[in-house]
Scaffold this active site. Structure first.
Site, PDB file in Angstrom:
ATOM      1  N   SER A   8      31.684  45.042  35.989  1.00  0.00           N
ATOM      2  CA  SER A   8      32.420  45.813  35.518  1.00  0.00           C
ATOM      3  C   SER A   8      32.950  46.940  34.406  1.00  0.00           C
ATOM      4  CB  SER A   8      34.004  44.773  35.796  1.00  0.00           C
ATOM      5  OG  SER A   8      34.840  45.237  34.709  1.00  0.00           O
ATOM      6  N   HIS A  33      32.315  47.692  39.462  1.00  0.00           N
ATOM      7  CA  HIS A  33      33.562  47.449  39.935  1.00  0.00           C
ATOM      8  C   HIS A  33      34.048  47.818  39.039  1.00  0.00           C
ATOM      9  CE1 HIS A  33      36.820  43.770  41.178  1.00  0.00           C
ATOM     10  NE2 HIS A  33      36.555  44.315  39.866  1.00  0.00           N
ATOM     11  N   ASP A  35      38.099  48.429  37.352  1.00  0.00           N
ATOM     12  CA  ASP A  35      39.357  47.841  37.524  1.00  0.00           C
ATOM     13  C   ASP A  35      40.714  48.458  37.387  1.00  0.00           C
ATOM     14  OD1 ASP A  35      38.570  44.920  37.960  1.00  0.00           O
ATOM     15  OD2 ASP A  35      37.630  45.139  36.139  1.00  0.00           O
ATOM     16  N   MET A  37      44.653  48.986  36.178  1.00  0.00           N
ATOM     17  CA  MET A  37      45.464  47.932  35.889  1.00  0.00           C
ATOM     18  C   MET A  37      47.228  48.889  35.667  1.00  0.00           C
ATOM     19  SD  MET A  37      43.615  45.424  33.930  1.00  0.00           S
ATOM     20  CE  MET A  37      42.640  44.886  33.991  1.00  0.00           C
ATOM     21  N   HIS A  66      39.453  47.968  42.470  1.00  0.00           N
ATOM     22  CA  HIS A  66      40.123  46.229  42.115  1.00  0.00           C
ATOM     23  C   HIS A  66      41.512  46.922  41.988  1.00  0.00           C
ATOM     24  CE1 HIS A  66      40.866  42.669  40.783  1.00  0.00           C
ATOM     25  NE2 HIS A  66      41.361  42.785  41.146  1.00  0.00           N
ATOM     26  N   MET A  68      44.252  46.568  40.481  1.00  0.00           N
ATOM     27  CA  MET A  68      45.824  45.430  39.791  1.00  0.00           C
ATOM     28  C   MET A  68      47.125  45.866  39.592  1.00  0.00           C
ATOM     29  SD  MET A  68      42.844  43.283  37.630  1.00  0.00           S
ATOM     30  CE  MET A  68      42.249  44.789  37.848  1.00  0.00           C
ATOM     31  N   MET A 137      39.089  35.515  42.143  1.00  0.00           N
ATOM     32  CA  MET A 137      39.631  36.160  41.620  1.00  0.00           C
ATOM     33  C   MET A 137      39.486  34.333  40.029  1.00  0.00           C
ATOM     34  SD  MET A 137      40.533  38.861  40.134  1.00  0.00           S
ATOM     35  CE  MET A 137      40.716  38.600  38.556  1.00  0.00           C
ATOM     36  N   PHE A 143      42.461  41.506  32.008  1.00  0.00           N
ATOM     37  CA  PHE A 143      41.460  41.579  30.541  1.00  0.00           C
ATOM     38  C   PHE A 143      40.073  40.796  31.216  1.00  0.00           C
ATOM     39  CE2 PHE A 143      45.358  40.147  29.283  1.00  0.00           C
ATOM     40  CZ  PHE A 143      45.995  41.736  28.474  1.00  0.00           C
ATOM     41  N   GLY A 144      39.191  41.861  30.462  1.00  0.00           N
ATOM     42  CA  GLY A 144      38.020  40.903  30.187  1.00  0.00           C
ATOM     43  C   GLY A 144      37.681  39.966  29.245  1.00  0.00           C
ATOM     44  N   GLY A 145      36.179  39.648  29.594  1.00  0.00           N
ATOM     45  CA  GLY A 145      35.652  38.598  28.795  1.00  0.00           C
ATOM     46  C   GLY A 145      36.857  37.754  28.572  1.00  0.00           C
ATOM     47  N   ASP A 175      35.081  37.489  40.120  1.00  0.00           N
ATOM     48  CA  ASP A 175      35.797  38.186  39.869  1.00  0.00           C
ATOM     49  C   ASP A 175      36.655  37.854  38.586  1.00  0.00           C
ATOM     50  OD1 ASP A 175      36.553  40.420  38.151  1.00  0.00           O
ATOM     51  OD2 ASP A 175      37.240  40.895  39.691  1.00  0.00           O
TER      52      ASP A 175
HETATM   53  C1  DX5 Z   1      40.188  40.905  35.494  1.00  0.00           C
HETATM   54  C2  DX5 Z   1      39.089  42.261  36.442  1.00  0.00           C
HETATM   55  C3  DX5 Z   1      37.926  41.907  35.585  1.00  0.00           C
HETATM   56  C4  DX5 Z   1      37.535  41.778  34.570  1.00  0.00           C
HETATM   57  C5  DX5 Z   1      35.803  40.968  34.551  1.00  0.00           C
HETATM   58  O1  DX5 Z   1      41.485  41.352  35.771  1.00  0.00           O
HETATM   59  O2  DX5 Z   1      39.943  41.777  37.259  1.00  0.00           O
HETATM   60  O3  DX5 Z   1      36.936  42.938  36.792  1.00  0.00           O
HETATM   61  O4  DX5 Z   1      36.857  43.017  33.921  1.00  0.00           O
HETATM   62  O5  DX5 Z   1      35.375  40.751  33.759  1.00  0.00           O
HETATM   63  P1  DX5 Z   1      34.711  40.288  32.460  1.00  0.00           P
HETATM   64  O6  DX5 Z   1      33.257  39.257  33.640  1.00  0.00           O
HETATM   65  O7  DX5 Z   1      34.665  39.788  31.186  1.00  0.00           O
HETATM   66  O8  DX5 Z   1      35.392  38.744  32.657  1.00  0.00           O
HETATM   67 ZN    ZN Z   2      38.029  43.216  38.527  1.00  0.00          ZN
END
Ligand code: DX5
Ligand code: ZN
Length: 218
Positions: A8, A33, A35, A37, A66, A68, A137, A143-145, A175
């Site tokens: 991602s 990937h 994202d 948003m 993806h 969102m 999901m 958010f990532g992480g 994901d």
């Molecule tokens: C979250 C995103 C993910 C995110 C995953 O809303 O859809 O794709 O980037 O990041 P990690 O792998 O860091 O959880």
């Molecule tokens: Zn995603």
């Protein structure tokens, strides 16, 4: 078929995006990937068409987009034109799911439907045969992480059963919070595509991490 890794770019260095895309081009990841948003469906805003087009210009991998975003239907054609190979919308973000699935298919893109953690797999019963991807999901999107939600593993297994009983050829993508600590379990449960943001871009050796996720075994 071995698992597809879809790093991602939400966790990439946006000031060095070309460098990071080229790193992925030289990796064992088959998908990238992306994202998107909108700050409405999820409590964060990432990026949109110009960034997707810029990624597409350099990417030699499948662009796995993806969305969102609330009410994505008016924008599907534009995402396809900007370079999306796979377009995944959220079940929770649309009213007329059958209609948007067909709209995505008509652009020539592969179609995916994403489910938030609390949405059961069973909502896809009537449309599973139309899908190329089901995205489970394993965090609340935005958010990532974030930390992996363990019950997502059960949903992967349920999704396998639904796909098996319907004759669908859909891939199961997972994901959120995916990394070396849970890749093997997810693959064993039936996942076909693993998204990894932080695990890849936060790694001292992203190429090796991608290879390790791809080859994870229990
Ligand atoms: C979250 C995103 C993910 C995110 C995953 O809303 O859809 O794709 O980037 O990041 P990690 O792998 O860091 O959880
Ligand atoms: Zn995603």
């Amino acid at each position: 078929m071995s698992v597809i890794v879809s790093p991602s770019v939400l966790s990439a260095d946006f000031a060095n995006l070309q460098r990071d895309i080229e790193m992925l081009n030289g990796s064992e990841a088959e998908w990238i990937h992306i994202d998107v948003m909108d700050g409405v469906f999820v409590p964060n805003i990432s990026f949109g068409f110009p960034v997707l087009s810029a990624i597409k210009k350099h990417a030699k991998k499948v662009c796995d987009v993806h969305l969102m975003i609330t009410n994505p239907q008016p924008y599907i054609k534009q995402f396809r034109e900007a370079g999306a190979d796979v377009i995944t919308i959220h079940y929770e973000a649309v009213t007329h799911l059958d209609s948007i699935i067909n709209e995505i298919k008509n652009t020539g893109a592969k179609v995916g439907v994403a489910l938030n953690p609390a949405t059961p797999v069973s909502v896809l019963k009537e449309v599973i045969h139309l899908l190329d991807v089901v995205l489970i999901m394993s965090v609340n999107p935005g958010f990532g992480g974030q930390k992996f939600i363990p019950y997502a593993v059960n949903k992967v297994q349920e999704c396998m059963l639904l796909i098996g009983s319907s004759g669908s050829k859909a891939l199961i993508e997972v994901d959120g919070g995916v990394g070396l600590n849970n890749a093997a379990e997810l693959i064993a449960a039936g996942a076909n595509v693993l998204v990894a943001g932080n695990a890849v871009f936060g790694s001292a050796d992203p190429l090796q991490t991608i290879r390790q996720i791809k080859n994870a075994t229990k």
